[in-house]
Write a protein that holds these residues in place. Structure first.
Motif, short mmCIF file in Angstrom:
data_model
loop_
_atom_site.label_atom_id
_atom_site.label_comp_id
_atom_site.label_asym_id
_atom_site.label_seq_id
_atom_site.Cartn_x
_atom_site.Cartn_y
_atom_site.Cartn_z
N ASP A 176 -28.51 62.14 46.91
CA ASP A 176 -29.79 63.09 47.00
C ASP A 176 -29.07 64.73 47.30
O ASP A 176 -30.07 65.50 47.08
CB ASP A 176 -30.78 62.74 47.96
N LEU A 177 -27.83 64.54 47.65
CA LEU A 177 -27.38 65.89 47.84
C LEU A 177 -26.08 66.12 46.86
O LEU A 177 -25.41 67.43 46.94
CB LEU A 177 -26.54 66.01 49.39
N THR A 178 -25.86 65.37 45.98
CA THR A 178 -24.86 65.40 45.11
C THR A 178 -25.38 66.15 43.73
O THR A 178 -26.00 65.54 43.34
CB THR A 178 -24.10 64.04 44.76
N HIS A 179 -24.62 67.28 43.29
CA HIS A 179 -24.96 67.99 42.07
C HIS A 179 -23.97 67.92 41.00
O HIS A 179 -22.63 67.86 41.37
CB HIS A 179 -25.01 69.58 42.35
N ILE A 180 -24.42 67.36 39.80
CA ILE A 180 -23.25 67.18 38.60
C ILE A 180 -23.91 68.01 37.61
O ILE A 180 -25.10 67.99 37.16
CB ILE A 180 -23.49 65.74 38.20
N VAL A 181 -22.99 68.94 36.96
CA VAL A 181 -23.31 69.61 35.88
C VAL A 181 -22.73 69.40 34.64
O VAL A 181 -21.27 69.25 34.95
CB VAL A 181 -23.23 71.25 36.15
N ILE A 182 -23.29 69.07 33.60
CA ILE A 182 -22.58 68.93 32.50
C ILE A 182 -22.50 70.27 31.53
O ILE A 182 -23.65 70.45 31.12
CB ILE A 182 -22.86 67.69 31.81
N GLU A 183 -21.36 70.73 31.10
CA GLU A 183 -21.46 71.91 30.34
C GLU A 183 -20.91 71.59 28.85
O GLU A 183 -19.88 71.03 28.88
CB GLU A 183 -20.80 73.02 30.80
N GLU A 184 -21.50 71.54 27.73
CA GLU A 184 -21.06 71.30 26.51
C GLU A 184 -20.54 72.67 25.70
O GLU A 184 -21.48 73.58 25.74
CB GLU A 184 -22.25 70.76 25.84
N VAL A 185 -19.46 72.61 25.39
CA VAL A 185 -18.81 73.72 24.64
C VAL A 185 -18.48 73.45 23.14
O VAL A 185 -18.14 72.50 22.64
CB VAL A 185 -17.47 73.93 25.38
N ASP A 186 -18.91 74.46 22.38
CA ASP A 186 -19.03 74.36 20.79
C ASP A 186 -17.40 74.30 20.80
O ASP A 186 -16.45 75.01 21.38
CB ASP A 186 -19.57 75.47 20.13
N THR A 187 -17.20 73.66 19.57
CA THR A 187 -15.51 73.21 19.51
C THR A 187 -14.88 74.51 18.70
O THR A 187 -13.62 74.76 18.95
CB THR A 187 -15.37 72.29 18.37
N ASP A 188 -15.61 75.40 18.44
CA ASP A 188 -15.10 76.82 18.09
C ASP A 188 -14.67 77.67 19.23
O ASP A 188 -13.83 78.30 19.18
CB ASP A 188 -16.16 77.47 17.17
N ASN A 189 -15.27 77.38 20.39
CA ASN A 189 -14.83 77.84 21.60
C ASN A 189 -14.05 77.27 22.51
O ASN A 189 -13.93 77.59 23.64
CB ASN A 189 -16.39 78.16 22.43
N TRP A 190 -13.41 76.19 22.01
CA TRP A 190 -12.66 75.37 22.91
C TRP A 190 -11.31 75.34 22.30
O TRP A 190 -11.25 74.83 20.89
CB TRP A 190 -13.21 74.09 23.10
N GLY A 191 -10.14 75.79 22.67
CA GLY A 191 -9.01 75.78 22.05
C GLY A 191 -7.90 74.98 22.81
O GLY A 191 -7.92 75.08 24.05
N TYR A 192 -6.92 74.61 22.00
CA TYR A 192 -5.57 74.10 22.74
C TYR A 192 -4.57 73.83 21.51
O TYR A 192 -5.01 73.91 20.15
CB TYR A 192 -5.70 72.72 23.38
N ALA A 193 -3.49 73.77 21.73
CA ALA A 193 -2.02 73.89 20.68
C ALA A 193 -2.36 74.99 20.00
O ALA A 193 -2.07 74.94 18.71
CB ALA A 193 -2.21 72.40 19.89
N GLY A 194 -2.63 76.17 20.41
CA GLY A 194 -2.72 77.29 19.79
C GLY A 194 -3.92 77.64 18.74
O GLY A 194 -3.90 78.51 17.71
N MET A 195 -4.93 76.38 18.52
CA MET A 195 -5.87 76.75 17.67
C MET A 195 -7.15 76.08 18.41
O MET A 195 -7.41 75.58 19.39
CB MET A 195 -5.80 75.91 16.41
N THR A 196 -8.47 76.58 17.69
CA THR A 196 -9.68 75.96 18.07
C THR A 196 -9.72 74.52 17.98
O THR A 196 -8.98 73.81 17.11
CB THR A 196 -10.77 76.51 17.58
N THR A 197 -10.26 73.71 18.72
CA THR A 197 -10.67 72.33 18.59
C THR A 197 -11.06 71.97 17.33
O THR A 197 -10.74 70.90 16.36
CB THR A 197 -11.67 71.73 19.59
N THR A 198 -12.00 72.76 16.47
CA THR A 198 -12.42 72.66 15.39
C THR A 198 -11.41 72.58 14.35
O THR A 198 -11.20 71.56 13.33
CB THR A 198 -13.49 73.80 14.92
N GLU A 199 -10.50 73.65 14.43
CA GLU A 199 -9.27 73.40 13.30
C GLU A 199 -8.38 72.66 13.66
O GLU A 199 -7.62 71.85 12.84
CB GLU A 199 -8.47 74.84 13.39
N TYR A 200 -8.22 72.00 15.09
CA TYR A 200 -7.13 71.11 15.50
C TYR A 200 -7.67 69.84 14.58
O TYR A 200 -6.91 68.97 14.17
CB TYR A 200 -7.15 70.96 16.93
#
Length: 68
Positions: free
Chosen positions: A38-62
């Motif tokens: 009852d004191l535990t808080h969980i927040v799930i944040e969803e990020v658009d794949t155009d706003n998440w990048g790795y390997a030098g590119m967006t997740t959409t492109e990857y």
């Protein structure tokens, strides 16, 4: 008061799946650390794949460049 932030890409995760993630993280914190649910808080944040990048590119492109 535990606070857990979970970030995932926004690509088809259902309301039921998110509810399960929240329930299981809460249960783990109670079981392992003795934290009160009852004191535990969980927040799930969803990020658009155009706003998440790795390997030098967006997740959409990857993902476009992946076989299959």
């Amino acid at each position: 008061m535990p606070f857990v932030s979970v970030r995932i890409t926004r690509d088809g995760v259902t309301r039921e799946q998110k509810a399960q993630v929240i329930a299981e993280i809460t249960e783990t914190l109670q079981r392992v650390l003795g934290k009160r649910p009852d004191l535990t808080h969980i927040v799930i944040e969803e990020v658009d794949t155009d706003n998440w990048g790795y390997a030098g590119m967006t997740t959409t492109e990857y993902r476009k460049n992946q076989p299959g």
